[in-house]
Design an enzyme around this catalytic site. Structure first.
Site, PDB file in Angstrom:
ATOM      1  N   ASP A   1     -17.246 -11.724 -22.242  1.00 32.27           N
ATOM      2  CA  ASP A   1     -17.956 -11.743 -20.965  1.00 32.27           C
ATOM      3  C   ASP A   1     -19.448 -12.008 -21.139  1.00 32.27           C
ATOM      4  O   ASP A   1     -20.018 -12.894 -20.493  1.00 32.27           O
ATOM      5  CB  ASP A   1     -17.743 -10.419 -20.225  1.00 32.27           C
ATOM      6  CG  ASP A   1     -16.279 -10.098 -20.010  1.00 32.27           C
ATOM      7  OD1 ASP A   1     -15.466 -11.041 -20.011  1.00 32.27           O
ATOM      8  OD2 ASP A   1     -15.943  -8.917 -19.865  1.00 32.27           O
TER       9      ASP A   1
ATOM     10  N   GLU B   1       4.334 -10.960  -6.015  1.00 32.35           N
ATOM     11  CA  GLU B   1       3.240 -11.150  -6.975  1.00 32.35           C
ATOM     12  C   GLU B   1       3.553 -10.642  -8.378  1.00 32.35           C
ATOM     13  O   GLU B   1       2.868 -10.993  -9.339  1.00 32.35           O
ATOM     14  CB  GLU B   1       1.960 -10.478  -6.457  1.00 32.35           C
ATOM     15  CG  GLU B   1       1.976  -8.956  -6.401  1.00 32.35           C
ATOM     16  CD  GLU B   1       2.513  -8.396  -5.091  1.00 32.35           C
ATOM     17  OE1 GLU B   1       2.075  -7.303  -4.682  1.00 32.35           O
ATOM     18  OE2 GLU B   1       3.390  -9.043  -4.480  1.00 32.35           O
TER      19      GLU B   1
ATOM     20  N   CYS C   1       5.295  -6.152   1.703  1.00 34.93           N
ATOM     21  CA  CYS C   1       5.664  -4.737   1.652  1.00 34.93           C
ATOM     22  C   CYS C   1       4.999  -3.973   2.804  1.00 34.93           C
ATOM     23  O   CYS C   1       5.381  -4.155   3.955  1.00 34.93           O
ATOM     24  CB  CYS C   1       5.311  -4.149   0.282  1.00 34.93           C
ATOM     25  SG  CYS C   1       6.181  -2.602  -0.073  1.00 34.93           S
ATOM     26  N   TYR C   2       3.990  -3.140   2.536  1.00 35.46           N
ATOM     27  CA  TYR C   2       3.295  -2.466   3.632  1.00 35.46           C
ATOM     28  C   TYR C   2       2.721  -3.500   4.596  1.00 35.46           C
ATOM     29  O   TYR C   2       2.671  -3.269   5.814  1.00 35.46           O
ATOM     30  CB  TYR C   2       2.179  -1.578   3.087  1.00 35.46           C
ATOM     31  CG  TYR C   2       1.459  -0.774   4.151  1.00 35.46           C
ATOM     32  CD1 TYR C   2       1.934   0.475   4.539  1.00 35.46           C
ATOM     33  CD2 TYR C   2       0.318  -1.266   4.783  1.00 35.46           C
ATOM     34  CE1 TYR C   2       1.284   1.210   5.534  1.00 35.46           C
ATOM     35  CE2 TYR C   2      -0.331  -0.551   5.777  1.00 35.46           C
ATOM     36  CZ  TYR C   2       0.154   0.692   6.142  1.00 35.46           C
ATOM     37  OH  TYR C   2      -0.484   1.413   7.122  1.00 35.46           O
TER      38      TYR C   2
ATOM     39  N   GLY D   1       0.823  -1.203   0.000  1.00 36.30           N
ATOM     40  CA  GLY D   1       0.000   0.000   0.000  1.00 36.30           C
ATOM     41  C   GLY D   1       0.854   1.249   0.000  1.00 36.30           C
ATOM     42  O   GLY D   1       2.051   1.195   0.300  1.00 36.30           O
TER      43      GLY D   1
ATOM     44  N   HIS E   1       7.810  -7.438  -3.535  1.00 32.57           N
ATOM     45  CA  HIS E   1       6.526  -7.860  -4.111  1.00 32.57           C
ATOM     46  C   HIS E   1       6.685  -9.195  -4.855  1.00 32.57           C
ATOM     47  O   HIS E   1       7.110  -9.226  -6.012  1.00 32.57           O
ATOM     48  CB  HIS E   1       5.994  -6.792  -5.068  1.00 32.57           C
ATOM     49  CG  HIS E   1       5.479  -5.580  -4.371  1.00 32.57           C
ATOM     50  ND1 HIS E   1       4.181  -5.471  -3.926  1.00 32.57           N
ATOM     51  CD2 HIS E   1       6.097  -4.424  -4.017  1.00 32.57           C
ATOM     52  CE1 HIS E   1       4.017  -4.296  -3.331  1.00 32.57           C
ATOM     53  NE2 HIS E   1       5.167  -3.651  -3.368  1.00 32.57           N
TER      54      HIS E   1
ATOM     55  N   LYS F   1     -10.642 -12.117 -15.991  1.00 30.44           N
ATOM     56  CA  LYS F   1     -10.858 -12.285 -17.428  1.00 30.44           C
ATOM     57  C   LYS F   1     -10.351 -13.637 -17.928  1.00 30.44           C
ATOM     58  O   LYS F   1     -11.027 -14.311 -18.715  1.00 30.44           O
ATOM     59  CB  LYS F   1     -10.147 -11.161 -18.187  1.00 30.44           C
ATOM     60  CG  LYS F   1     -10.494 -11.084 -19.667  1.00 30.44           C
ATOM     61  CD  LYS F   1     -11.819 -10.385 -19.864  1.00 30.44           C
ATOM     62  CE  LYS F   1     -12.079 -10.047 -21.307  1.00 30.44           C
ATOM     63  NZ  LYS F   1     -13.304  -9.242 -21.478  1.00 30.44           N
TER      64      LYS F   1
END
Length: 519
Positions: free
Chosen positions: A233, A178, A84-85, A57, A176, A375
């Site tokens: 979608d 991710e 991180c945060y 964040g 991070h 998606k």
């Protein structure tokens, strides 16, 4: 519905929180993202997740009023991973210290193992080459660990880059994992969910069966209408709902005259020939194009199209007796982004064309069977449902259609030129085997004419811009690096095959600062 093993991601406002969820979903782990200020101690105790991740964040834990995690996070006895945060807030709340004013660290960094550690727990399998490449983005840093933690890895500007309290299964990193810039980030996440006891029970096959049951329970014997655009979608939502309730579903396809070459015929044929779904084809090209005549402002275009779409949809839906539900292809990113972690306003970059406002206006209840999916998961569900790959793998296409690929005033002649040029460009991409490498590709016809020469004659025709981008989710994008040979061949084909264009350019703007579409 069947209860999946659930991992909770508490969001502190990182720009890449969605990437955590995407990585976990790839591991067949069901996860939910919740803004930190919507997660209470009471809710956590009433319905505890199997594990928790605290996201990054933009705030500083050293500032008064900065975000905190509910205390129950640390009292439930479930594994917790701070990123991180998330690491800093974990340390601050558990008795450690975080300080600002140290040397910040942004971008690529290298983590070395602390003395006596080669990696275990969620860090098992790391440090094979002696150090780990990671992606850092922090200004503050932990200066004192909370009791029970030990350092696993360090970097020059993050002395506690990797830490662990194995007894409580609490782990934290300053970087991070991710993002793809951390090559072994997936390994850490995979280790974490394995350690937390996840068995990978989140599959599209199980989701499909559960979604069908849920739709049947919600709808009963009543009728549903679905606005069908022909995109991934709405197509997947329509086929899924049809499998659940059959001819209780009616789709409404509004053809606004701004579709690609042969697109309306392809959409209508696929649904009528392959799925036998009741379908209303509202050909309203004259209505939309007349209303857009002389309009050049992009926001006015979008709002005009959105208003007319709602009017036509409402009129057609009003003819369907007994309809009580409206189906929408809402995806999980839409759900996440509708709740700001800070509650603050955001800038409107451009208005979006959708059926927003229709449920209240028409007294309808919503059916949103895709609202838990990203998606790529929608595409996987489409394959489970047997949709043709030509539909599942289609590039995104905007609701306002070719209107926003035609800067300036829209005319029927310009739309015809644009359709043909776009068809040639996409054909070229497919011939060269590049379609699946590209997130979105299209042609924009520019509001300028240029002088050219063809044969022995002078031409004064339109210029066009080719646009092709790579992206993960459309939030950021970069241009696709076509070879000069490809671009030359494509420009030659367009100019030779499309009467009305005598000049081609290639748009190499990234997003940001540009947007993917031209308007």
């Amino acid at each position: 519905m069947t209860q999946h093993q659930r991992l909770l991601i508490i969001d502190f406002g990182s720009q890449v929180t969605q990437l955590i969820a995407r990585r976990l979903r790839e591991l067949n782990v069901y996860c939910e993202i919740r803004p930190f200020n919507t997660v209470t101690d009471e809710a956590l105790r009433a319905d505890p997740p199997q594990a928790i991740i605290l996201s990054g964040g933009p705030a500083s834990v050293t500032e008064p009023g900065s975000p905190r995690a509910p205390q129950a996070v640390f009292d439930l006895g479930v594994p917790v991973f701070g990123i991180c945060y998330g690491q800093q807030v974990m340390m601050q709340q558990l008795g450690g210290s975080v300080e600002a004013g140290h040397h910040a660290e942004y971008g690529r960094a290298f983590i070395s193992p602390a003395p006596g550690h080669t990696g275990d727990g969620i860090f098992a399998g790391l440090f094979g080459s002696g150090r780990e490449e990671v992606w850092m983005s922090h200004g503050d840093r932990v200066t004192e660990m909370a009791p029970g933690f030990e350092v696993i890895g360090t970097s020059p500007n993050a002395p506690v880059a990797m830490i662990a309290d194995e007894a409580r299964a609490f782990y934290a990193v300053q970087f991070h994992p991710e993002v793809h810039h951390t090559p072994n980030g997936r390994v850490m996440l995979e280790n974490f969910v394995r350690l937390a006891g996840f068995t990978g029970d989140w599959t599209m096959a199980s989701y499909k069966d559960e979604a069908i049951r849920k739709i049947r329970d919600q709808v009963g014997d009543r009728r549903v209408i679905c606005g069908l655009s022909g995109g991934v979608d709405s197509s997947v939502a329509a086929v899924l709902i049809h499998e659940a309730i059959g001819d209780q579903l009616t789709c409404v396809f509004v053809d606004h005259g701004l579709l690609r070459l042969n697109e309306a015929d392809e959409v209508v044929s696929m649904f009528r020939d392959n799925y036998n779904i009741p379908l209303i084809h509202a050909d309203e090209a004259d209505l939309f194009l007349s209303a857009l005549e002389g309009v050049s402002d992009p926001e006015v275009k979008r709002k005009t199209i959105g208003r007319l779409f709602i009017d036509v949809f409402q009129r057609e839906a009003g003819r369907i007796e007994g309809a009580e539900f409206l189906a929408q292809g809402t995806l999980y990113p839409d759900v996440i982004e509708s709740v700001s972690f800070s509650g603050g306003p955001s800038v409107t970059i451009k208005s979006h064309h959708n059926v927003g406002g229709l449920p209240d206006k028409m007294g309808l209840k919503l059916v949103e069977p895709l609202r838990e999916l990203f998606k790529d998961e929608v595409r996987a569900l489409g394959r489970e449902l047997g949709l043709p790959e030509t539909f599942i793998g289609r590039h995104p296409f905007p609701g306002p259609g070719l209107a926003i690929r035609c800067p300036g005033e829209i005319t029927r002649d310009k739309l015809e030129i644009l359709r043909k040029a776009d068809a040639v460009f996409i054909d070229q991409i497919r011939r060269h085997g590049l379609y699946d490498e590209i997130w979105q590709a299209f042609v924009a016809i520019l509001p300028v004419r240029t002088v050219g020469v063809m044969g022995d004659g002078r031409t004064y025709d339109y210029a066009c811009a080719l646009r092709a981008v790579t992206s993960v989710d459309g939030m950021t994008a970069d241009y696709y690096p076509f070879s000069h040979d490809f671009l030359g061949e494509t420009a030659t084909r367009i100019i030779n095959e499309v009467r009305g264009i005598n000049r081609c350019t290639y748009d190499i703007t990234s997003k940001p600062p540009g947007t993917i579409e031209w308007e």
